[in-house]
Write a protein that holds these residues in place. Structure first.
Motif, PDB file in Angstrom:
ATOM      1  N   PHE A 179      49.450   5.980  30.253  1.00  0.00           N
ATOM      2  CA  PHE A 179      48.263   6.555  29.422  1.00  0.00           C
ATOM      3  C   PHE A 179      48.154   8.151  29.734  1.00  0.00           C
ATOM      4  CE2 PHE A 179      47.760   1.978  30.307  1.00  0.00           C
ATOM      5  CZ  PHE A 179      47.519   1.605  28.883  1.00  0.00           C
ATOM      6  N   PHE A 180      48.677   8.601  31.109  1.00  0.00           N
ATOM      7  CA  PHE A 180      48.670   9.564  31.070  1.00  0.00           C
ATOM      8  C   PHE A 180      49.609  11.199  30.694  1.00  0.00           C
ATOM      9  CE2 PHE A 180      46.067   7.736  34.250  1.00  0.00           C
ATOM     10  CZ  PHE A 180      44.562   8.547  34.422  1.00  0.00           C
ATOM     11  N   GLN A 181      51.491  10.902  29.908  1.00  0.00           N
ATOM     12  CA  GLN A 181      52.188  11.493  29.987  1.00  0.00           C
ATOM     13  C   GLN A 181      52.069  11.956  29.088  1.00  0.00           C
ATOM     14  OE1 GLN A 181      55.455  10.191  30.895  1.00  0.00           O
ATOM     15  NE2 GLN A 181      56.571  11.809  30.287  1.00  0.00           N
ATOM     16  N   ARG A 182      51.512  12.176  28.226  1.00  0.00           N
ATOM     17  CA  ARG A 182      51.312  13.400  27.348  1.00  0.00           C
ATOM     18  C   ARG A 182      50.290  14.383  27.750  1.00  0.00           C
ATOM     19  NH1 ARG A 182      46.060  13.287  24.062  1.00  0.00           N
ATOM     20  NH2 ARG A 182      44.387  12.027  25.444  1.00  0.00           N
ATOM     21  N   PHE A 183      49.435  13.915  29.234  1.00  0.00           N
ATOM     22  CA  PHE A 183      49.186  15.730  29.958  1.00  0.00           C
ATOM     23  C   PHE A 183      49.760  15.569  30.418  1.00  0.00           C
ATOM     24  CE2 PHE A 183      45.494  12.587  28.499  1.00  0.00           C
ATOM     25  CZ  PHE A 183      44.536  13.506  27.622  1.00  0.00           C
ATOM     26  N   PHE A 184      51.022  15.062  31.281  1.00  0.00           N
ATOM     27  CA  PHE A 184      50.805  15.077  32.570  1.00  0.00           C
ATOM     28  C   PHE A 184      52.180  16.629  32.758  1.00  0.00           C
ATOM     29  CE2 PHE A 184      55.136  13.945  35.592  1.00  0.00           C
ATOM     30  CZ  PHE A 184      54.740  14.305  36.785  1.00  0.00           C
ATOM     31  N   VAL A 185      53.313  15.795  30.981  1.00  0.00           N
ATOM     32  CA  VAL A 185      53.901  17.286  30.881  1.00  0.00           C
ATOM     33  C   VAL A 185      53.579  18.505  30.750  1.00  0.00           C
ATOM     34  CG1 VAL A 185      55.804  18.157  29.560  1.00  0.00           C
ATOM     35  CG2 VAL A 185      55.597  15.876  30.027  1.00  0.00           C
ATOM     36  N   LYS A 186      52.203  18.390  29.713  1.00  0.00           N
ATOM     37  CA  LYS A 186      51.490  19.973  29.786  1.00  0.00           C
ATOM     38  C   LYS A 186      51.026  20.110  30.935  1.00  0.00           C
ATOM     39  CE  LYS A 186      47.762  21.538  26.748  1.00  0.00           C
ATOM     40  NZ  LYS A 186      46.806  21.215  25.415  1.00  0.00           N
ATOM     41  N   GLY A 187      50.269  19.379  31.935  1.00  0.00           N
ATOM     42  CA  GLY A 187      49.497  19.757  33.271  1.00  0.00           C
ATOM     43  C   GLY A 187      50.708  20.503  33.426  1.00  0.00           C
ATOM     44  N   VAL A 231      49.709   7.438  43.107  1.00  0.00           N
ATOM     45  CA  VAL A 231      51.048   6.957  43.356  1.00  0.00           C
ATOM     46  C   VAL A 231      50.827   7.076  44.621  1.00  0.00           C
ATOM     47  CG1 VAL A 231      53.242   7.525  43.086  1.00  0.00           C
ATOM     48  CG2 VAL A 231      51.885   7.491  40.876  1.00  0.00           C
ATOM     49  N   GLY A 232      50.600   8.519  45.106  1.00  0.00           N
ATOM     50  CA  GLY A 232      50.214   8.655  46.441  1.00  0.00           C
ATOM     51  C   GLY A 232      49.295   7.969  47.484  1.00  0.00           C
ATOM     52  N   GLN A 233      48.622   7.323  46.607  1.00  0.00           N
ATOM     53  CA  GLN A 233      47.026   6.511  47.419  1.00  0.00           C
ATOM     54  C   GLN A 233      47.633   5.041  47.569  1.00  0.00           C
ATOM     55  OE1 GLN A 233      44.208   6.421  49.467  1.00  0.00           O
ATOM     56  NE2 GLN A 233      43.931   8.542  48.420  1.00  0.00           N
ATOM     57  N   TRP A 234      48.614   4.981  46.402  1.00  0.00           N
ATOM     58  CA  TRP A 234      48.099   3.250  46.499  1.00  0.00           C
ATOM     59  C   TRP A 234      50.574   3.289  47.004  1.00  0.00           C
ATOM     60  CZ3 TRP A 234      47.484  -0.814  44.083  1.00  0.00           C
ATOM     61  CH2 TRP A 234      48.151  -1.879  43.376  1.00  0.00           C
ATOM     62  N   ASN A 235      50.679   3.662  46.982  1.00  0.00           N
ATOM     63  CA  ASN A 235      52.396   3.686  47.570  1.00  0.00           C
ATOM     64  C   ASN A 235      52.054   3.601  49.161  1.00  0.00           C
ATOM     65  OD1 ASN A 235      53.510   3.213  45.163  1.00  0.00           O
ATOM     66  ND2 ASN A 235      54.231   4.770  45.113  1.00  0.00           N
ATOM     67  N   SER A 236      50.865   4.307  49.811  1.00  0.00           N
ATOM     68  CA  SER A 236      50.742   4.616  51.609  1.00  0.00           C
ATOM     69  C   SER A 236      50.862   3.317  52.072  1.00  0.00           C
ATOM     70  CB  SER A 236      49.317   5.997  51.446  1.00  0.00           C
ATOM     71  OG  SER A 236      49.245   5.735  53.006  1.00  0.00           O
ATOM     72  N   LEU A 276      54.681  -2.393  39.484  1.00  0.00           N
ATOM     73  CA  LEU A 276      54.580  -2.375  38.269  1.00  0.00           C
ATOM     74  C   LEU A 276      53.313  -1.688  38.855  1.00  0.00           C
ATOM     75  CD1 LEU A 276      55.565  -5.885  36.778  1.00  0.00           C
ATOM     76  CD2 LEU A 276      56.639  -3.644  36.261  1.00  0.00           C
ATOM     77  N   PRO A 277      52.340  -2.074  38.923  1.00  0.00           N
ATOM     78  CA  PRO A 277      50.994  -1.565  38.700  1.00  0.00           C
ATOM     79  C   PRO A 277      50.775  -0.524  37.818  1.00  0.00           C
ATOM     80  CG  PRO A 277      50.303  -3.307  40.225  1.00  0.00           C
ATOM     81  CD  PRO A 277      52.022  -3.080  40.045  1.00  0.00           C
ATOM     82  N   ILE A 278      51.267   0.409  39.417  1.00  0.00           N
ATOM     83  CA  ILE A 278      51.190   2.320  39.245  1.00  0.00           C
ATOM     84  C   ILE A 278      52.420   2.071  38.234  1.00  0.00           C
ATOM     85  CG2 ILE A 278      53.067   2.727  41.011  1.00  0.00           C
ATOM     86  CD1 ILE A 278      49.684   3.812  41.356  1.00  0.00           C
ATOM     87  N   ARG A 295      41.041   2.354  47.753  1.00  0.00           N
ATOM     88  CA  ARG A 295      41.717   3.535  48.065  1.00  0.00           C
ATOM     89  C   ARG A 295      41.891   4.435  46.610  1.00  0.00           C
ATOM     90  NH1 ARG A 295      46.099   3.394  51.733  1.00  0.00           N
ATOM     91  NH2 ARG A 295      46.411   5.731  51.487  1.00  0.00           N
ATOM     92  N   THR A 296      43.083   3.467  45.747  1.00  0.00           N
ATOM     93  CA  THR A 296      43.370   4.084  45.065  1.00  0.00           C
ATOM     94  C   THR A 296      42.039   4.934  43.730  1.00  0.00           C
ATOM     95  OG1 THR A 296      45.343   2.843  45.131  1.00  0.00           O
ATOM     96  CG2 THR A 296      45.235   3.510  42.893  1.00  0.00           C
ATOM     97  N   VAL A 297      41.322   4.269  43.332  1.00  0.00           N
ATOM     98  CA  VAL A 297      40.321   5.359  42.840  1.00  0.00           C
ATOM     99  C   VAL A 297      39.388   5.968  42.943  1.00  0.00           C
ATOM    100  CG1 VAL A 297      38.045   4.105  41.182  1.00  0.00           C
ATOM    101  CG2 VAL A 297      40.159   2.690  41.598  1.00  0.00           C
ATOM    102  N   ILE A 298      38.231   5.599  44.506  1.00  0.00           N
ATOM    103  CA  ILE A 298      38.307   6.559  45.060  1.00  0.00           C
ATOM    104  C   ILE A 298      38.472   7.732  45.284  1.00  0.00           C
ATOM    105  CG2 ILE A 298      36.554   6.747  47.333  1.00  0.00           C
ATOM    106  CD1 ILE A 298      35.610   3.645  47.094  1.00  0.00           C
ATOM    107  N   GLY A 299      40.107   7.604  46.407  1.00  0.00           N
ATOM    108  CA  GLY A 299      41.312   8.731  46.945  1.00  0.00           C
ATOM    109  C   GLY A 299      40.621   9.724  45.337  1.00  0.00           C
ATOM    110  N   THR A 300      41.495   8.741  44.793  1.00  0.00           N
ATOM    111  CA  THR A 300      41.678  10.061  43.188  1.00  0.00           C
ATOM    112  C   THR A 300      40.902  11.185  42.545  1.00  0.00           C
ATOM    113  OG1 THR A 300      43.419   8.238  42.708  1.00  0.00           O
ATOM    114  CG2 THR A 300      43.037   9.750  40.832  1.00  0.00           C
TER     115      THR A 300
END
Length: 310
Positions: free
Chosen positions: A294-302, A215-220, A286-288, A91-96
């Motif tokens: 890996f996405f930190q450099r995109f996250f702030v800029k985005g 994060v939303g899919q994994w924690n839901s 831990l997994p999420i 659900r996390t992969v497909i939903g994302t």
């Protein structure tokens, strides 16, 4: 001459006492803030690998005591965990992926003036951020659509997210319109412009949307609680949530299955409600948590480009 220049620059580069005090205070403040953020995760980890009787007594605060890995072995051996983990990953992969694609396309289309009733559809989607029908009408709708006890109930309702669309729309508006105009003059259609010109430039904002969605899919777990009665479709978070709520009974059953003969070594690895809660919490978090580096450099800029136009 060079000596005079150095003498003139040096006083200007010196820090005043006030600046030095401010820098020291700044460093101390952010170190304390980082400690407050990191310590809860550290506390969970050291308690999950420490002696269970010491953890239950509240003796593990700074350093692990009597390190062992039996907690993880026993939690991973719980029934239904493998199936639920597969459901959560799927659900996390497909939903994302679907959420990112929908947000990218709709965010782009709402910037196109030739879109039919563009402002109406945009406001129609945004208004759903503030109003919804409620839990019972939502459940009835899903039941009428035959989505209860169906894997797709995890995916379909979460594809269109107004907040993500607003971020992408604002980001696309910051891209120079001359690029699209030049492509239109060369004969490119709307879909061609989207796939070949705009989409490759969306990487920062799409990484941000991807993190939010993942994060939303994994924690839901509430959607599992509401829509699912088939245990084969339970998500990992829901299964672990039930284990946490039943920690006392689960610890008792694990102790009973270990046999009646207990010694000091067995007591240290004997499951307790505290050890189950700590271990389960680590498995969930831990997994999420590993996704962020890996996405930190995109996250702030985005976030910056998606929130501020221009």
């Amino acid at each position: 001459m060079a000596k005079k220049i150095k003498q003139g620059i040096a006083p200007a580069m010196r820090r005043t006492k006030g600046e030095e005090v401010y820098n020291v205070f700044n460093i101390i403040f952010f170190l304390a803030f980082a400690f407050v953020c990191v310590y809860p995760f550290y506390y969970l980890i050291i308690n999950s690998i420490s002696s269970n009787n010491a953890s239950a007594a509240g003796q593990v605060n700074w350093w692990p005591q009597g390190i062992h890995w039996e907690n993880y072995k026993q939690v991973f051996a719980l029934s239904g965990l493998t199936t639920s983990a597969f459901i959560s990953v799927a659900r996390t992969v497909i939903g994302t992926v679907l959420t990112v694609i929908a947000s990218a396309f709709l965010g782009f289309m709402f910037t196109q003036e030739k879109m039919w009733h563009r402002k109406f559809w945009y406001r129609f989607i945004v208004i759903t951020m503030y109003f919804n029908a409620g839990l019972i009408p939502m459940f009835i709708t899903m039941k009428n659509l035959h989505l209860t006890n169906n894997f797709w109930v995890y995916i379909l309702p979460a594809i269109v997210q107004p907040f993500n669309i607003i971020l992408v729309k604002t980001f696309v508006e910051s891209i120079p319109s001359s690029l699209q105009e030049a492509a239109e003059m060369d004969g490119a259609g709307t879909l061609t412009i989207f796939w070949k010109i705009v989409l490759p430039m969306m990487a920062p904002i799409l990484a941000t949307v991807g993190i939010f969605s993942a994060v939303g899919q994994w924690n839901s777990f509430q959607d599992t609680l509401i829509y699912m009665t088939d245990s084969k479709l339970y998500s990992l978070q829901y299964v672990l949530y039930t284990y946490i709520n039943q920690a006392n009974a689960l610890a008792a059953s694990v102790r009973a299955s270990a046999g009646s003969a207990m010694n000091v070594a067995a007591l240290a690895t004997q499951q307790t409600p505290t050890s189950i809660r700590m271990t389960v919490s680590v498995i969930v978090v831990l997994p999420i948590l590993f996704v962020y580096p890996f996405f930190q450099r995109f996250f702030v800029k985005g976030m910056m480009l998606g929130a501020v136009k221009g």
